[in-house]
Motif scaffolding. Structure first.
Motif, PDB file in Angstrom:
ATOM      1  N   ASN A 242      31.113   8.739   9.270  1.00 11.59           N
ATOM      2  CA  ASN A 242      31.249   9.999   9.974  1.00 11.59           C
ATOM      3  C   ASN A 242      31.481   9.706  11.443  1.00 11.59           C
ATOM      4  O   ASN A 242      30.689   9.005  12.074  1.00 11.59           O
ATOM      5  N   SER A 243      32.539  10.230  12.001  1.00 12.67           N
ATOM      6  CA  SER A 243      32.846   9.984  13.413  1.00 12.67           C
ATOM      7  C   SER A 243      31.976  10.822  14.327  1.00 12.67           C
ATOM      8  O   SER A 243      32.013  10.670  15.540  1.00 12.67           O
ATOM      9  N   GLY A 244      31.217  11.723  13.776  1.00  8.81           N
ATOM     10  CA  GLY A 244      30.362  12.572  14.592  1.00  8.81           C
ATOM     11  C   GLY A 244      31.146  13.618  15.358  1.00  8.81           C
ATOM     12  O   GLY A 244      30.700  14.132  16.372  1.00  8.81           O
ATOM     13  N   GLY A 245      32.331  13.914  14.900  1.00  8.96           N
ATOM     14  CA  GLY A 245      33.142  14.939  15.555  1.00  8.96           C
ATOM     15  C   GLY A 245      33.959  14.401  16.712  1.00  8.96           C
ATOM     16  O   GLY A 245      34.576  15.158  17.445  1.00  8.96           O
ATOM     17  N   SER A 246      33.974  13.106  16.916  1.00 12.08           N
ATOM     18  CA  SER A 246      34.744  12.507  17.999  1.00 12.08           C
ATOM     19  C   SER A 246      36.228  12.734  17.760  1.00 12.08           C
ATOM     20  O   SER A 246      36.714  12.583  16.650  1.00 12.08           O
ATOM     21  N   GLU A 247      36.930  13.095  18.819  1.00 14.45           N
ATOM     22  CA  GLU A 247      38.373  13.276  18.708  1.00 14.45           C
ATOM     23  C   GLU A 247      39.046  12.385  19.740  1.00 14.45           C
ATOM     24  O   GLU A 247      39.736  12.844  20.636  1.00 14.45           O
ATOM     25  N   ILE A 248      38.839  11.095  19.590  1.00 16.39           N
ATOM     26  CA  ILE A 248      39.339  10.124  20.553  1.00 16.39           C
ATOM     27  C   ILE A 248      40.863  10.157  20.654  1.00 16.39           C
ATOM     28  O   ILE A 248      41.426   9.883  21.695  1.00 16.39           O
ATOM     29  N   ALA A 249      41.533  10.525  19.585  1.00 13.81           N
ATOM     30  CA  ALA A 249      42.994  10.546  19.600  1.00 13.81           C
ATOM     31  C   ALA A 249      43.542  11.568  20.588  1.00 13.81           C
ATOM     32  O   ALA A 249      44.637  11.394  21.115  1.00 13.81           O
ATOM     33  N   LYS A 250      42.780  12.623  20.856  1.00 16.22           N
ATOM     34  CA  LYS A 250      43.260  13.656  21.785  1.00 16.22           C
ATOM     35  C   LYS A 250      43.489  13.089  23.173  1.00 16.22           C
ATOM     36  O   LYS A 250      44.428  13.470  23.854  1.00 16.22           O
ATOM     37  N   GLY A 251      42.619  12.193  23.630  1.00 16.15           N
ATOM     38  CA  GLY A 251      42.733  11.684  24.992  1.00 16.15           C
ATOM     39  C   GLY A 251      43.313  10.294  25.077  1.00 16.15           C
ATOM     40  O   GLY A 251      43.188   9.636  26.107  1.00 16.15           O
ATOM     41  N   LYS A 252      43.966   9.813  24.033  1.00 18.68           N
ATOM     42  CA  LYS A 252      44.404   8.417  24.016  1.00 18.68           C
ATOM     43  C   LYS A 252      45.417   8.096  25.115  1.00 18.68           C
ATOM     44  O   LYS A 252      45.352   7.033  25.715  1.00 18.68           O
ATOM     45  N   HIS A 253      46.328   9.003  25.402  1.00 20.25           N
ATOM     46  CA  HIS A 253      47.335   8.722  26.434  1.00 20.25           C
ATOM     47  C   HIS A 253      46.684   8.589  27.805  1.00 20.25           C
ATOM     48  O   HIS A 253      47.015   7.680  28.564  1.00 20.25           O
ATOM     49  N   ALA A 254      45.748   9.448  28.097  1.00 22.42           N
ATOM     50  CA  ALA A 254      45.040   9.369  29.379  1.00 22.42           C
ATOM     51  C   ALA A 254      44.221   8.090  29.464  1.00 22.42           C
ATOM     52  O   ALA A 254      44.162   7.443  30.520  1.00 22.42           O
ATOM     53  N   MET A 255      43.583   7.707  28.362  1.00 20.34           N
ATOM     54  CA  MET A 255      42.770   6.486  28.360  1.00 20.34           C
ATOM     55  C   MET A 255      43.635   5.244  28.565  1.00 20.34           C
ATOM     56  O   MET A 255      43.271   4.340  29.310  1.00 20.34           O
ATOM     57  N   VAL A 256      44.802   5.202  27.913  1.00 23.36           N
ATOM     58  CA  VAL A 256      45.700   4.058  28.072  1.00 23.36           C
ATOM     59  C   VAL A 256      46.220   4.015  29.507  1.00 23.36           C
ATOM     60  O   VAL A 256      46.259   2.949  30.134  1.00 23.36           O
ATOM     61  N   ALA A 257      46.600   5.152  30.060  1.00 26.15           N
ATOM     62  CA  ALA A 257      47.093   5.205  31.437  1.00 26.15           C
ATOM     63  C   ALA A 257      46.022   4.741  32.410  1.00 26.15           C
ATOM     64  O   ALA A 257      46.304   3.983  33.348  1.00 26.15           O
ATOM     65  N   GLU A 258      44.794   5.162  32.196  1.00 29.19           N
ATOM     66  CA  GLU A 258      43.680   4.755  33.062  1.00 29.19           C
ATOM     67  C   GLU A 258      43.454   3.243  32.982  1.00 29.19           C
ATOM     68  O   GLU A 258      43.273   2.571  34.000  1.00 29.19           O
ATOM     69  N   ALA A 259      43.497   2.697  31.778  1.00 26.04           N
ATOM     70  CA  ALA A 259      43.301   1.261  31.598  1.00 26.04           C
ATOM     71  C   ALA A 259      44.425   0.472  32.261  1.00 26.04           C
ATOM     72  O   ALA A 259      44.178  -0.558  32.902  1.00 26.04           O
ATOM     73  N   MET A 260      45.665   0.939  32.120  1.00 27.40           N
ATOM     74  CA  MET A 260      46.799   0.258  32.743  1.00 27.40           C
ATOM     75  C   MET A 260      46.703   0.301  34.267  1.00 27.40           C
ATOM     76  O   MET A 260      46.953  -0.692  34.935  1.00 27.40           O
ATOM     77  N   ALA A 261      46.336   1.465  34.804  1.00 26.74           N
ATOM     78  CA  ALA A 261      46.205   1.596  36.253  1.00 26.74           C
ATOM     79  C   ALA A 261      45.098   0.683  36.765  1.00 26.74           C
ATOM     80  O   ALA A 261      45.244   0.026  37.800  1.00 26.74           O
ATOM     81  N   SER A 262      44.015   0.607  36.048  1.00 26.66           N
ATOM     82  CA  SER A 262      42.903  -0.245  36.438  1.00 26.66           C
ATOM     83  C   SER A 262      43.318  -1.712  36.404  1.00 26.66           C
ATOM     84  O   SER A 262      42.975  -2.496  37.288  1.00 26.66           O
ATOM     85  N   SER A 263      44.075  -2.085  35.379  1.00 30.87           N
ATOM     86  CA  SER A 263      44.539  -3.466  35.261  1.00 30.87           C
ATOM     87  C   SER A 263      45.474  -3.820  36.404  1.00 30.87           C
ATOM     88  O   SER A 263      45.365  -4.891  36.980  1.00 30.87           O
ATOM     89  N   ARG A 264      46.388  -2.914  36.746  1.00 33.67           N
ATOM     90  CA  ARG A 264      47.312  -3.170  37.850  1.00 33.67           C
ATOM     91  C   ARG A 264      46.577  -3.293  39.172  1.00 33.67           C
ATOM     92  O   ARG A 264      46.878  -4.150  39.985  1.00 33.67           O
ATOM     93  N   ALA A 265      45.597  -2.428  39.368  1.00 35.47           N
ATOM     94  CA  ALA A 265      44.839  -2.444  40.620  1.00 35.47           C
ATOM     95  C   ALA A 265      44.058  -3.751  40.770  1.00 35.47           C
ATOM     96  O   ALA A 265      44.007  -4.339  41.848  1.00 35.47           O
ATOM     97  N   SER A 266      43.474  -4.236  39.696  1.00 35.63           N
ATOM     98  CA  SER A 266      42.690  -5.473  39.796  1.00 35.63           C
ATOM     99  C   SER A 266      43.611  -6.674  40.011  1.00 35.63           C
ATOM    100  O   SER A 266      43.235  -7.629  40.662  1.00 35.63           O
ATOM    101  N   LYS A 267      44.850  -6.631  39.500  1.00 35.34           N
ATOM    102  CA  LYS A 267      45.806  -7.717  39.729  1.00 35.34           C
ATOM    103  C   LYS A 267      46.243  -7.745  41.178  1.00 35.34           C
ATOM    104  O   LYS A 267      46.443  -8.803  41.759  1.00 35.34           O
ATOM    105  N   ARG A 268      46.391  -6.572  41.782  1.00 33.75           N
ATOM    106  CA  ARG A 268      46.805  -6.522  43.201  1.00 33.75           C
ATOM    107  C   ARG A 268      45.699  -7.037  44.101  1.00 33.75           C
ATOM    108  O   ARG A 268      45.960  -7.666  45.104  1.00 33.75           O
ATOM    109  N   ARG A 269      44.448  -6.776  43.729  1.00 37.37           N
ATOM    110  CA  ARG A 269      43.306  -7.225  44.525  1.00 37.37           C
ATOM    111  C   ARG A 269      43.094  -8.731  44.375  1.00 37.37           C
ATOM    112  O   ARG A 269      42.624  -9.374  45.285  1.00 37.37           O
ATOM    113  N   GLY A 270      43.428  -9.268  43.189  1.00 36.07           N
ATOM    114  CA  GLY A 270      43.097 -10.648  42.863  1.00 36.07           C
ATOM    115  C   GLY A 270      44.081 -11.603  43.313  1.00 36.07           C
ATOM    116  O   GLY A 270      44.083 -12.630  43.778  1.00 36.07           O
TER     117      GLY A 270
END
Length: 85
Positions: free
Chosen positions: A57-85
């Motif tokens: 039971n997923s407990g009503g989680s609808e992770i698929a609804k926000g997947k595009h935002a989550m991927v965009a956030e992860a990509m932005a975070s990855s790019r930002a850490s590469k620029r700092r490093g």
């Protein structure tokens, strides 16, 4: 669970069997298993993909609804850490 079995083959037969198994993209053991099953007229149990669905039971989680935002956030975070490093 499978039972381990040892067989003895003439070297030429073993070479040919290994080659045939390789041509089929399977191990020698799988090739021999298939031959035995075919000879005995039985059918191997087929994997049922439906068995992996609806396991919990997923407990009503609808992770698929926000997947595009989550991927965009992860990509932005990855790019930002590469620029700092």
């Amino acid at each position: 669970m499978m039972a381990r079995t040892q067989i003895t083959l003439d070297p030429e037969i073993q070479r040919r069997a290994r080659q045939r198994a390789s041509d089929l993209g399977v191990s020698l053991a799988e090739y021999v298993r298939r031959l035995v099953v075919r000879d005995l007229g039985g059918s191997r149990a087929k994997a049922n993909p439906a068995l992996v669905f609806d396991l919990g039971n997923s407990g009503g989680s609808e992770i698929a609804k926000g997947k595009h935002a989550m991927v965009a956030e992860a990509m932005a975070s990855s790019r930002a850490s590469k620029r700092r490093g």
